[in-house]
Write a protein that holds these residues in place. Structure first.
Motif, short mmCIF file in Angstrom:
data_model
loop_
_atom_site.label_atom_id
_atom_site.label_comp_id
_atom_site.label_asym_id
_atom_site.label_seq_id
_atom_site.Cartn_x
_atom_site.Cartn_y
_atom_site.Cartn_z
N SER A 149 43.02 48.46 47.99
CA SER A 149 42.97 47.88 46.65
C SER A 149 43.47 48.89 45.63
CB SER A 149 41.54 47.47 46.28
OG SER A 149 40.97 46.62 47.26
N VAL A 150 44.08 48.38 44.57
CA VAL A 150 44.49 49.20 43.43
C VAL A 150 43.81 48.66 42.19
CG1 VAL A 150 46.40 49.93 41.96
CG2 VAL A 150 46.71 49.82 44.45
N LEU A 151 43.09 49.53 41.48
CA LEU A 151 42.41 49.15 40.25
C LEU A 151 43.06 49.85 39.06
CD1 LEU A 151 40.31 48.18 42.35
CD2 LEU A 151 38.52 48.95 40.76
N SER A 152 43.17 49.14 37.95
CA SER A 152 43.72 49.73 36.73
C SER A 152 42.67 50.60 36.07
CB SER A 152 44.16 48.62 35.77
OG SER A 152 43.03 47.93 35.25
N ALA A 153 43.07 51.28 34.99
CA ALA A 153 42.14 52.14 34.26
C ALA A 153 41.00 51.33 33.66
CB ALA A 153 42.88 52.90 33.17
N LYS A 154 41.21 50.02 33.45
CA LYS A 154 40.18 49.15 32.91
C LYS A 154 39.29 48.55 34.00
CE LYS A 154 42.99 47.83 28.91
NZ LYS A 154 43.63 46.70 28.18
N GLY A 155 39.56 48.92 35.26
CA GLY A 155 38.77 48.40 36.36
C GLY A 155 39.24 47.07 36.89
N GLU A 156 40.40 46.62 36.46
CA GLU A 156 40.94 45.34 36.93
C GLU A 156 41.64 45.53 38.28
OE1 GLU A 156 43.52 44.67 33.68
OE2 GLU A 156 42.02 43.63 32.46
N ARG A 157 41.37 44.62 39.21
CA ARG A 157 42.00 44.68 40.52
C ARG A 157 43.41 44.09 40.40
NH1 ARG A 157 39.20 45.39 45.10
NH2 ARG A 157 37.32 44.75 43.99
N VAL A 158 44.43 44.95 40.56
CA VAL A 158 45.81 44.51 40.35
C VAL A 158 46.58 44.36 41.66
CG1 VAL A 158 45.94 45.47 38.03
CG2 VAL A 158 46.55 46.91 39.99
N LEU A 159 45.99 44.81 42.75
CA LEU A 159 46.67 44.71 44.04
C LEU A 159 45.64 44.82 45.14
CD1 LEU A 159 49.44 44.73 45.61
CD2 LEU A 159 49.31 47.22 45.54
N GLU A 160 45.82 44.02 46.22
CA GLU A 160 44.93 44.14 47.38
C GLU A 160 45.62 43.62 48.63
OE1 GLU A 160 40.49 43.84 47.30
OE2 GLU A 160 40.92 41.92 48.27
N THR A 161 45.51 44.37 49.69
CA THR A 161 46.03 43.96 51.00
C THR A 161 44.98 44.33 52.04
OG1 THR A 161 47.11 46.11 51.42
CG2 THR A 161 48.41 44.41 50.30
#
Length: 369
Positions: free
Chosen positions: A221-233
């Motif tokens: 998973s990739v989370l943005s600085a705001k904690g939003e999940r922007v990518l997941e595999t």
């Protein structure tokens, strides 16, 4: 086994027969800290922790990448030569010194253009045996000709990788992976900047298995600085008892400018992972997306444009802010600063860097105008 020969410029890591052999490399663990010296030139520090051979022991590989633009080259015969001295100090959580290493590096290029190339660098590596815990890294790099000093400090968390179940090493970011027969060559990313990597990125991780299982589901998973999940595999991986080396891909190319955190979590294959499923092990690391020519302090182009209010004329500001799309806004933003570049012959804009460094300082140290 990791090995790093003395080398400069772009370098590659070779993997063969289950072992990781390194021709250059990078590293990673949980890091905080900033460059202390406000001097021009690229300087990157990274570290990666793996499980050691002895119980309770880890191995921390520390990597120092010095850009050619941070060095002073002198012509010697037909070549251009630079040198620098490195001092690396490692302290434990009580600030007691674990080790201190000092060494010198020499860089030689065949022509002047290579000596000023913004994407060329010298890479060195040192290995430090550590136990799990918090460490502080202090790096000092002194240019051999100008005697200018650059410093970086980091706080690092090394996790326990020697438990009785399943554990993960730290994550190693990669720029590119290629294969030739049974050997795999990887180009490392020491700076943690994926903004200049045009293809989906890769990372290297080790899985240490002491459980009676032969497969695991790895959710990335990739989370943005705001904690939003922007990518997941998620990927099912076959694993054996002991150490397992894995190279995995994640497509970062759709990410906007900013700071991110990459998570790798190992789940049992069944049941299917869900937010309620307890993962077996986790590893994570920060990375960021920047474009060449933009200072590291610029994490959001809209915010960077808004901060131009203090120095731009009203017409200049409105021209940039009224751009019809993000691409055009970035173009107009760069044109604004290009006119103010004190040294247009280089890829760096020192005036822009200084301005946003001051903005960042003001934001950190003052609560009002």
């Amino acid at each position: 086994m990791l090995t790093l020969p003395r080398t400069v410029g772009r370098v590659a890591v070779l993997l063969s027969a289950g072992a990781l052999a390194l021709t250059p490399l990078l590293a990673q663990v949980e890091m905080t800290g900033d460059i202390v010296a406000e001097l021009p030139g690229e300087l990157s520090l990274d570290a990666v922790a793996f499980a050691g051979n002895a119980p309770g022991q880890n191995r921390m590989d520390v990597f120092i990448q010095v850009g050619y633009d941070a060095l002073t080259f002198v012509k010697q015969g037909e070549a251009y030569v630079a040198s620098y001295e490195v001092t690396l100090s490692v302290l434990d959580s009580s600030r007691a010194q674990v080790t201190e290493k000092t060494w010198s590096e020499e860089v030689k290029t065949s022509d002047f253009n290579e000596s000023v190339a913004s994407n060329a660098y010298s890479l060195s590596r040192r290995v430090v045996p550590v136990t799990p815990g918090i460490y502080f890294l202090s790096l000092q790099v002194r240019d051999g000709e100008s005697r200018r000093v650059r410093k970086i400090t980091r706080q690092i968390l090394v996790s326990d990788m020697n438990g009785s179940g399943l554990s993960l090493s730290d994550i190693m970011l990669l720029n590119r992976v290629s294969a030739e027969g049974e050997k795999r060559s990887i180009i490392p990313n020491v700076s943690s900047n994926l903004g200049e990597v045009s293809e989906p990125a890769y990372f290297f991780i080790e899985i240490y298995n002491k459980m009676p299982i032969d497969s695991v589901r790895l959710v990335v998973s990739v989370l943005s600085a705001k904690g939003e999940r922007v990518l997941e595999t998620d990927t099912i991986l076959g694993i054996q008892s002991g150490k397992n080396e894995q190279i995995l891909r994640f497509d970062h190319t759709g990410l906007s400018l900013g700071d991110y955190r990459l998570f790798a979590r190992a789940f049992p294959v069944r049941p299917w992972p869900s937010p309620d499923t307890v993962y077996l092990a986790e590893s994570n690391r920060p990375f960021f997306v920047r474009l060449r020519g933009l200072p590291r302090d610029i994490k959001d182009i809209d915010l960077a444009v808004d901060q131009l209010r203090y120095i731009a004329r009203e017409g200049e500001y409105n021209h940039i802010d009224d751009a019809p799309n993000p691409e055009e806004k970035l173009k107009r933003f760069m044109e604004f600063w290009k006119k103010r570049d004190p040294n247009p012959s280089t890829p760096r804009n020192e005036r822009m860097e200084q301005y946003y460094r001051r903005v960042e300082y003001a934001n950190k140290h003052f609560s009002h105008y």
